[in-house]
Motif scaffolding. Structure first.
Motif: not given
Length: 392
Positions: A120-148
């Protein structure tokens, strides 16, 4: 002298010193220095010895020098060919993180999976990169690492979401995307981000000029080997025999896997991995609707004809051999239509024919298919390398 140099990042080569010729190689060669010619000792030697006939013990005939140069150059080319055809991938880190920890990118140490508060506090959500029936996926950033960052789409899909999370936690390995953290309370999962995206983007990616060097039958067959290795891992997983059920057509199947930056494959979407237990007679059904087409295995089709309406309770169950049926089609996509791909298909014909047996029990195991793929890859590399060396 002849120097084989490693190209720099911008495509230029290291500048040679005076009197040294460079030979550009596209692979990452270790610098090799070779004598190109053997000179007779100083021009003044002849004058120093006057008109003496014959060679002194210091002088070397030019013919011998040229032969020596050719021999050394051939040896260097053999060395280069070994690198080119074997094209080794960076070895996996033997000291993988213990369960509950992760490491990605340039991280030197393992870190504990991120908690709800950290997500909640350390992950910065950037933009949506995908979506399925169960999940939406967002390109995000944590500690200078790109994460999903994956978020649950609807509460009614929570069981599938939690199943996928449990599979992801329990099956962490080189075959599965790296789990970074999760929060069941918020319906979020954080994984390593792979910018090349899903395996369905393979052709588009390899058509880019910067990836032309890996658009070869060798690299494509290696991808097929890795795909079969993932299926084999699921069939022999720590959680028992698991079936990749989200695979009712080729695009859907490819979307379950990611292409990494070093052109490996990892399984990503594990929301539908039901258990097969042969000892207790537990089998699976992938979904609750009628399936069509020749991509799915014959036993996945409604067996009672069009005169009988489909009923899920009457549909027979099946086992992991449905994954084997689909291997030839996925591999054909991975091999593409580059030079040499038809040669590979020819050598895989028999095992693919066995995979397409109408009788599930007669199909090979994933381990059988993997063994055959690896033998073909090794055999073809050795054959091509041997033929090339004979031409030198």
């Amino acid at each position: 002298m002849l120097i084989l140099t490693q190209p720099t990042s911008d495509g230029d080569h290291l500048q040679p010193t005076s009197g040294i010729r460079t030979l550009p190689w596209k692979s990452a060669w270790t610098t090799i220095l070779l004598p190109v010619s053997c000179s007779v000792v100083g021009a003044g030697m002849g004058q120093q010895h006057g008109n003496r006939k014959g060679l002194t013990h210091r002088e070397v005939p030019r013919g011998v020098g040229l032969l020596l140069s050719l021999a050394l150059m051939n040896a260097a080319l053999y060395l280069c060919l070994d690198w080119f055809f074997i094209s080794p991938r960076p070895p996996e880190d033997p000291s993988r993180c213990p369960h509950g920890y992760f490491r990605m990118g340039r991280m030197k140490n393992c870190s504990r999976w991120l908690s709800c508060e950290e997500l909640r506090t350390e992950v910065r959500q950037l933009r949506r990169v995908g979506e399925g029936a169960v999940k939406r996926v967002f390109l995000s950033e944590w500690n200078e690492h790109k994460v999903a960052l994956s978020r649950l789409t609807r509460l009614e899909m929570k069981d599938d979401f939690l199943h996928g999370l449990q599979m992801l936690k329990s099956l962490q390995s080189p075959h599965v995307v790296t789990l970074v953290g999760y929060c069941e309370e918020d319906g979020t999962i954080l994984t390593e981000y792979h910018p090349l995206g899903s395996l369905s983007n393979l052709e588009e990616t390899l058509n880019l000029s910067k990836y032309q060097d890996v658009n070869t039958w060798q690299h494509r067959l290696q991808l097929a080997v890795e795909y079969v290795a993932i299926i084999n891992y699921l069939h022999q997983s720590p959680l028992g025999v698991r079936v990749m059920c989200d695979s009712n057509d080729l695009p859907k199947t490819l979307s379950q896997y990611l292409l990494t930056s070093n052109f490996s494959i990892v399984a990503n979407d594990l929301d539908a991995l039901p258990l097969v237990d042969h000892a207790s007679g537990v089998r699976v059904k992938c979904g609750h609707r009628e399936l069509h087409g020749d991509f799915v295995a014959p036993e996945q089709l409604w067996p009672y004809g069009g005169d009988t309406p489909f009923r899920d309770d009457l549909m027979p169950s099946y086992d992991e051999k449905i994954d084997i049926w689909k291997i030839p089609d996925v591999s054909s996509f991975l091999l593409g239509h580059v030079e040499g791909s038809d040669m590979v298909r020819f050598h895989l014909f028999d095992i693919h024919k066995a995979c397409k047996s109408q009788i599930p029990a007669e199909r090979p195991t994933a381990q059988d298919v993997l063994d055959t793929y690896q033998k073909v890859l090794h055999s073809l590399r050795e054959s091509v390398m041997s033929q090339t060396k004979e031409m030198l």
